[in-house]
Design an enzyme around this catalytic site. Structure first.
Site: not given
Ligand code: BG6
Length: 485
Positions: A89, A144, A174, A178, A236, A334
């Site tokens: 915790d 994040k 992330h 890639k 990103h 989205k």
């Molecule tokens: C994340 C977002 O950082 O990246 C998500 O919080 C999003 O909302 C995702 O879906 C997209 O990542 P990727 O690698 O699937 O393009």
């Protein structure tokens, strides 16, 4: 300098990210023999579990999320043996003592991966510090959301910095893990032919699109407080923009690459309230259909009223010598018609066409770097249509396809986190985001949000399964540019 650790500590080990990405990534590294032999992975979260129960959950995650046929029984067993679990915790400093005990000798190196609710950041850091887990042999990776604006991001960074100096802080984006994103650097800086053209004299505009078909995926509470601008553009998409626009770094190392990226991020022209109409469009999806399947609208999916944007398009400018006058159109949303992530670079037209008098039209060259669903690099060039040309010359745009999938068919496509976890374990921060970059990103995003408030911007509706509000099309068409889809 590479400096391997022998313990990886996963905070939030029972969460979604760990199940979907981190455990499968670590398995992938293990199966390729890339993890240090003595690496132990300690999971921690609030849930009371013993080691066996955690291993059971990990096994289930591998079965669910690894590609079919990739899990091999002996490797899975070897991998699971590395795992153990400590319930913790984070708000109770005393509970960190068990962690210290389980880790044992921290001089053999510890990498911490923190992916927890933002409210637990400060107590976790305080607990680690009190438990002696912040020494020079401990490094910290942060997932994040790291704040929701410049002020809150500074607060988090300050609390981390009190225990971990910048060189031991690894901020994750992330997208930097890639393969195609890194390939962008290879394309630009391992080839002679692009860089001389990579400027406002030869490039007309750049488009960066991240279209997703998914909706909230059960993350409504987080997403509704964030919105598309903060969820995707702040991190990103601005990282992609920085990699496209940056000057050649002196070296491919953490200082070289990040010094160049931050210059770009600081050169982003602020978007003011009076620019909003011409530079920004926001949208929120309503009920619609994707691939023939009806999907609910955002409000329905969320279960409450909201003015959060699920789509944003921005026309950005990098105010420096190289990019003066070149628009960078960014678009993410989205519930778009298809998953489509790409960087699209349109060059200028040839200055004079020798074929025009023979009836042929030329198109400007385009370079398309596809990230998802497929990794592609494609250069569109003009070629002559075969024939004797009695009725005039016909030219056609044809792709020079780098065919990455075939060229590297023998290489497994990795999850972005594999690269980042391995770099974290080995201590290479090149593909992690430095504090000054994050702050420059937030400063630009905060400016846009302030302009939205001043201009009273409310998201326009778009039906799920479409490319966003029609105003997003007008945003580029006004400049004679069409979105590439
Ligand atoms: C994340 C977002 O950082 O990246 C998500 O919080 C999003 O909302 C995702 O879906 C997209 O990542 P990727 O690698 O699937 O393009």
């Amino acid at each position: 300098m590479p400096d391997k650790v022998s313990t990886l500590l996963l905070f939030g080990a029972t969460g979604d990210l760990a199940r979907r990405m981190l455990l499968p990534s670590l398995y992938g590294l293990d199966s390729d023999g890339l993890l240090p032999d003595d690496l132990r992975i300690i999971g921690t979260a609030r849930t009371e579990l013993d080691d066996d129960a955690f291993r059971g959950r990990a096994r289930e995650a591998l079965e669910t999320y690894l590609p079919a046929g990739f899990a091999q029984t002996d490797v899975v067993e070897r991998f699971l043996k590395r795992l153990s679990y400590v319930a913790l915790d984070a708000t109770q400093p005393a509970s960190f003592a068990k962690l210290t005990q389980t880790i044992g000798d921290i001089n053999r190196g510890v990498a911490i991966f923190l992916s927890t609710a933002p409210s637990l950041f400060s107590p976790t850091i305080a607990g680690l510090e009190a438990a002696g887990l912040t020494s020079a042999r401990v490094r910290m990776a942060l997932e994040k959301p790291l704040g929701s604006d410049l002020i809150s991001s500074r607060e988090i960074n300050d609390s981390v910095a009190a225990a971990f100096p910048e060189e031991r802080t690894f901020r994750i984006d992330h997208y930097l893990g890639k393969e195609t994103v890194q390939n962008l650097l290879a394309l630009r800086f391992a080839n002679l032919m692009f860089e001389p053209l990579w400027n406002s004299s030869h490039i007309d505009h750049v488009q960066i699109s991240v279209a997703e078909t998914v909706g909230l995926e059960g993350r409504g509470d987080y997403y509704d407080g964030a919105g598309a601008l903060r969820d995707m553009v702040q991190n990103h998409m601005l990282q992609l923009l920085a990699l496209v626009a940056m000057e050649p770094p002196t070296n491919f190392d953490a200082t070289g690459v990040r010094d160049e990226k931050v210059k770009i991020l600081r050169s982003l022209r602020p978007i003011k309230a009076e620019d909003i109409d011409t530079h920004c469009v926001t949208g929120q999806f309503t009920r619609g259909a994707i691939d023939g399947e009806t999907v609910p609208g955002y409000i329905e999916e969320l279960g409450r009223d909201s003015t959060t944007e699920t789509f944003v398009a921005v026309k950005a400018h990098v105010d420096n010598w190289r990019w003066a006058g070149v628009p960078f159109y960014l678009r993410t949303g989205k519930r778009m018609p298809k998953r489509h992530t790409e960087i699209f670079i349109q060059f200028k037209s040839v200055p004079y066409s020798i074929f025009a008098a023979r009836g042929a039209r030329t198109q400007p060259n385009k370079l398309i770097i596809g990230l998802q669903p497929e990794e592609t690099i494609r250069l569109l060039v003009m070629a002559k249509t075969p024939g004797l040309d009695r009725d005039g010359i016909r030219l056609r745009e044809v792709p020079l396809d780098l065919g990455l999938a075939n060229a590297f068919a023998d290489r497994r496509r990795r999850i972005a986190y594999e690269r980042l976890l391995l770099d974290l374990i080995e201590g290479d921060p090149t593909l992690f985001v430095r504090r000054d970059e994050v702050e420059a990103q937030w400063a630009w995003i905060d400016g846009i949000r302030a302009a939205w408030s001043a201009a009273g911007v409310a998201p326009k509706s778009y039906a799920a399964g479409t490319w966003g509000p029609s105003a997003a099309i007008a945003l580029t068409e006004r400049d004679g540019v069409s979105w590439h889809e």
